[in-house]
Design a protein around this motif. Sequence first.
Motif, mmCIF file in Angstrom:
data_model
loop_
_atom_site.group_PDB
_atom_site.id
_atom_site.type_symbol
_atom_site.label_atom_id
_atom_site.label_comp_id
_atom_site.label_asym_id
_atom_site.label_seq_id
_atom_site.Cartn_x
_atom_site.Cartn_y
_atom_site.Cartn_z
ATOM 1 N N LEU A 124 0.829 -1.205 0.000
ATOM 2 C CA LEU A 124 0.000 0.000 0.000
ATOM 3 C C LEU A 124 0.862 1.252 0.000
ATOM 4 O O LEU A 124 0.569 2.222 -0.708
ATOM 5 N N HIS A 125 1.920 1.236 0.790
ATOM 6 C CA HIS A 125 2.830 2.384 0.854
ATOM 7 C C HIS A 125 3.421 2.662 -0.537
ATOM 8 O O HIS A 125 3.482 3.815 -0.976
ATOM 9 N N MET A 126 3.840 1.613 -1.235
ATOM 10 C CA MET A 126 4.398 1.778 -2.585
ATOM 11 C C MET A 126 3.342 2.327 -3.539
ATOM 12 O O MET A 126 3.626 3.214 -4.351
ATOM 13 N N LEU A 127 2.119 1.810 -3.461
ATOM 14 C CA LEU A 127 1.052 2.263 -4.345
ATOM 15 C C LEU A 127 0.690 3.725 -4.081
ATOM 16 O O LEU A 127 0.497 4.509 -5.002
ATOM 17 N N ARG A 128 0.626 4.089 -2.804
ATOM 18 C CA ARG A 128 0.270 5.469 -2.444
ATOM 19 C C ARG A 128 1.347 6.475 -2.835
ATOM 20 O O ARG A 128 1.053 7.658 -3.012
ATOM 21 N N ALA A 129 2.576 6.023 -2.956
ATOM 22 C CA ALA A 129 3.696 6.917 -3.243
ATOM 23 C C ALA A 129 3.766 7.343 -4.708
ATOM 24 O O ALA A 129 4.495 8.272 -5.040
ATOM 25 N N MET A 130 3.024 6.697 -5.583
ATOM 26 C CA MET A 130 3.136 7.007 -7.011
ATOM 27 C C MET A 130 2.060 7.974 -7.479
ATOM 28 O O MET A 130 0.953 7.996 -6.943
ATOM 29 N N ASN A 131 2.400 8.765 -8.467
ATOM 30 C CA ASN A 131 1.462 9.749 -9.020
ATOM 31 C C ASN A 131 0.303 9.101 -9.761
ATOM 32 O O ASN A 131 -0.748 9.716 -9.917
ATOM 33 N N GLU A 132 0.476 7.897 -10.235
ATOM 34 C CA GLU A 132 -0.535 7.230 -11.042
ATOM 35 C C GLU A 132 -1.720 6.722 -10.219
ATOM 36 O O GLU A 132 -2.762 6.404 -10.764
ATOM 37 N N VAL A 133 -1.545 6.667 -8.909
ATOM 38 C CA VAL A 133 -2.588 6.149 -8.016
ATOM 39 C C VAL A 133 -3.066 7.275 -7.109
ATOM 40 O O VAL A 133 -2.273 7.904 -6.427
#
Length: 128
Positions: free
Chosen positions: A108-117
């Motif tokens: 989740l941390h990785m997903l939240r860190a990206m501009n695409e999500v």
Amino acid sequence: MTMTKRDGEKAANRGFAVIRIRKTATDSSRTKALAEHAKRNEMHALSSVLEKLGNPKTQRLLTAVPVEQILDMERKAEKTKFPPLRSLTQYWKIDLRRLDRGAAEEALHMLRAMNEVEMAELEIEGQL
């Protein structure tokens, strides 16, 4: 805030993440998997994270209605007094059941860190 069951135990992680991708991606009804959708829309960071997670199974969050029909309804709703703020086609579900809670939180941390999500949350078990 800790989500709890009625008996006071912590709510169970169902093992799925729910994400909302940015609207900038073109929505193709031909894409059934998030990895394919990310590649078609040049969402490189999302593709990379999915690969790091072992290319988990994914699906659109809303599957009962075909994507074309959702987009058609949303186009019609844009002309009303209350147009939709987001498309229901932006929501996806990622299967993280093979990960323990700590690894799922890291995903989740990785997903939240990206501009695409725009949003990423763990789906929790609900009870009435």
